[in-house]
Motif scaffolding. Structure first.
Motif, short mmCIF file in Angstrom:
data_model
loop_
_atom_site.label_atom_id
_atom_site.label_comp_id
_atom_site.label_asym_id
_atom_site.label_seq_id
_atom_site.Cartn_x
_atom_site.Cartn_y
_atom_site.Cartn_z
N ARG A 148 0.80 -1.21 0.00
CA ARG A 148 0.00 0.00 0.00
C ARG A 148 0.84 1.26 0.00
O ARG A 148 0.31 2.37 -0.01
CB ARG A 148 -0.94 0.00 1.21
CG ARG A 148 -1.98 -1.11 1.16
CD ARG A 148 -2.78 -1.15 2.43
NE ARG A 148 -1.91 -1.44 3.57
CZ ARG A 148 -2.33 -1.42 4.84
NH1 ARG A 148 -3.57 -1.13 5.12
NH2 ARG A 148 -1.49 -1.71 5.83
N GLU A 182 -14.05 5.65 -4.53
CA GLU A 182 -13.41 4.76 -3.58
C GLU A 182 -12.85 5.58 -2.42
O GLU A 182 -13.20 6.75 -2.26
CB GLU A 182 -12.28 3.97 -4.27
CG GLU A 182 -12.74 3.12 -5.43
CD GLU A 182 -13.52 1.88 -5.03
OE1 GLU A 182 -13.61 1.59 -3.81
OE2 GLU A 182 -14.04 1.19 -5.92
N ARG A 195 -7.68 1.58 -2.05
CA ARG A 195 -8.21 0.22 -1.95
C ARG A 195 -9.47 0.14 -2.82
O ARG A 195 -10.44 0.86 -2.60
CB ARG A 195 -8.56 -0.13 -0.51
CG ARG A 195 -9.08 -1.56 -0.35
CD ARG A 195 -9.34 -1.90 1.09
NE ARG A 195 -8.09 -1.97 1.83
CZ ARG A 195 -8.03 -2.06 3.17
NH1 ARG A 195 -9.14 -2.03 3.89
NH2 ARG A 195 -6.87 -2.14 3.77
N THR A 196 -9.42 -0.69 -3.83
CA THR A 196 -10.52 -0.75 -4.79
C THR A 196 -10.51 -2.09 -5.52
O THR A 196 -9.45 -2.69 -5.73
CB THR A 196 -10.41 0.40 -5.82
OG1 THR A 196 -11.42 0.25 -6.81
CG2 THR A 196 -9.05 0.40 -6.50
N ALA A 197 -11.68 -2.54 -5.90
CA ALA A 197 -11.79 -3.72 -6.75
C ALA A 197 -11.64 -3.36 -8.21
O ALA A 197 -11.48 -4.23 -9.07
CB ALA A 197 -13.14 -4.40 -6.52
N ASP A 229 -3.29 -7.30 -6.27
CA ASP A 229 -4.44 -8.19 -6.49
C ASP A 229 -4.67 -9.02 -5.23
O ASP A 229 -4.05 -10.06 -5.03
CB ASP A 229 -4.18 -9.10 -7.69
CG ASP A 229 -4.30 -8.34 -9.00
OD1 ASP A 229 -5.19 -7.49 -9.13
OD2 ASP A 229 -3.47 -8.61 -9.91
N ASP A 230 -5.54 -8.51 -4.39
CA ASP A 230 -5.90 -9.21 -3.16
C ASP A 230 -7.40 -8.99 -2.94
O ASP A 230 -7.88 -7.86 -3.07
CB ASP A 230 -5.09 -8.66 -1.98
CG ASP A 230 -5.39 -9.39 -0.68
OD1 ASP A 230 -6.40 -9.03 -0.03
OD2 ASP A 230 -4.66 -10.32 -0.32
N PRO A 231 -8.15 -10.02 -2.60
CA PRO A 231 -9.61 -9.86 -2.49
C PRO A 231 -10.04 -8.92 -1.37
O PRO A 231 -11.14 -8.37 -1.42
CB PRO A 231 -10.10 -11.29 -2.23
CG PRO A 231 -8.91 -12.02 -1.71
CD PRO A 231 -7.73 -11.41 -2.37
N TYR A 232 -9.18 -8.71 -0.35
CA TYR A 232 -9.57 -7.88 0.79
C TYR A 232 -8.79 -6.57 0.86
O TYR A 232 -9.35 -5.52 1.21
CB TYR A 232 -9.40 -8.66 2.10
CG TYR A 232 -10.20 -9.93 2.13
CD1 TYR A 232 -11.59 -9.90 2.32
CD2 TYR A 232 -9.58 -11.16 1.95
CE1 TYR A 232 -12.33 -11.08 2.33
CE2 TYR A 232 -10.32 -12.35 1.98
CZ TYR A 232 -11.69 -12.29 2.16
OH TYR A 232 -12.42 -13.45 2.16
N ASN A 233 -7.50 -6.62 0.58
CA ASN A 233 -6.65 -5.44 0.73
C ASN A 233 -6.08 -4.94 -0.58
O ASN A 233 -5.13 -4.16 -0.60
CB ASN A 233 -5.50 -5.74 1.70
CG ASN A 233 -5.99 -6.07 3.09
OD1 ASN A 233 -6.82 -5.35 3.64
ND2 ASN A 233 -5.51 -7.18 3.65
#
Length: 263
Positions: A148, A182, A195-197, A229-233
């Protein structure tokens, strides 16, 4: 369309012919450039070229090839857009303030002007110092680092001392196809992490609009420097591109308030 600042410096130990070939061949080295402007600076101990390239996205592979060609010619390459604005402005004022401006179609003339000065430097009796380039930016976070983290300022700069802050800011960013709201989690003078999808690919350019707690807005362009690429962070790290004075004053004022709050 975003504009990326690049620069190259040569001293008397460099090859005038190869330096000229780099400048004259910029059209082939940077094929995605929509336009470019050059400033050729001739100083007592070095010659330099500042290049402002207008392109739809950051042409990383092309820039890396350009950097290799500059190195082969005996020069030093600098990605100016990666430097915090204060340091970028200082470098420009010191190195290119009295330079001669050329349009992109005048690359051959710019190359000859550069080669003549590099040749003259080679005839000086005293050995010249290495080209005075600014300190490079810290590398983008690797898998061993906190993903991050946003692009850091060079060591010793005021922005580096201002450090990075954990924040929660409302942010809207727009690509050519999408508009997304976001939250920014970290911010520094160099950029921010979101942090965003919705994760545009690296080297793409987005337009950002950050709402600060005092109601002010940071509006400008940023380039995607890394994607997590992380589903949560997961999310994207963005580096600011804006040279706008209002953008810089607003960001500097906000970071100064965070420094005061932290103290």
């Amino acid at each position: 369309m975003p504009v990326f600042g690049l620069a190259a410096l040569w001293n008397g130990k460099a090859s005038p012919e190869l330096a000229a070939a780099v400048v004259e061949g910029l059209g082939k080295l940077l094929p995605t450039a929509q336009s470019m402007q050059l400033v050729v600076a001739m100083q007592a101990e070095q010659a330099g070229v500042e290049l402002k390239v207008e392109a739809p996205g950051y042409p990383r592979a092309s820039v890396e090839q350009l950097a290799d060609e500059v190195k082969k010619s005996g020069g030093t390459f600098v990605e100016l857009w990666r430097l915090p604005k204060a340091e970028r402005d200082a470098f420009r004022n010191t190195t290119f303030a009295k330079g001669r401006t050329f349009g992109g179609e005048e690359r051959a003339l710019a190359a000859r002007t550069l080669a003549q000065h590099v040749s003259a430097l080679a005839t000086r009796p005293e050995p010249t110092a290495e080209p005075a380039a600014p300190a490079g930016p810290a590398p983008v976070a690797t898998s061993e680092e906190d993903p991050r983290k946003v692009p850091a300022a060079p060591p010793g700069s005021p922005q580096r001392r201002g450090r990075r802050f954990a924040v929660r800011l409302e942010l809207a960013f727009r690509t050519e196809l999408d508009f997304v709201r976001e939250h920014a989690l970290n911010i520094s003078n160099g950029g921010l992490f979101v942090r965003t999808a919705h994760r545009p690919p690296p080297d793409s350019v987005v337009t950002v609009d950050v709402t600060l707690p005092n109601g002010e807005h940071l509006q400008g362009e940023a380039v995607v420097v890394h994607v997590v690429d992380d589903p949560y962070n997961g999310g994207v790290g963005l580096a600011f591109l804006s040279d706008d004075a209002t953008f810089s004053r607003t960001l500097d004022g906000y970071l100064a308030s965070l420094v005061g709050g932290a103290g």
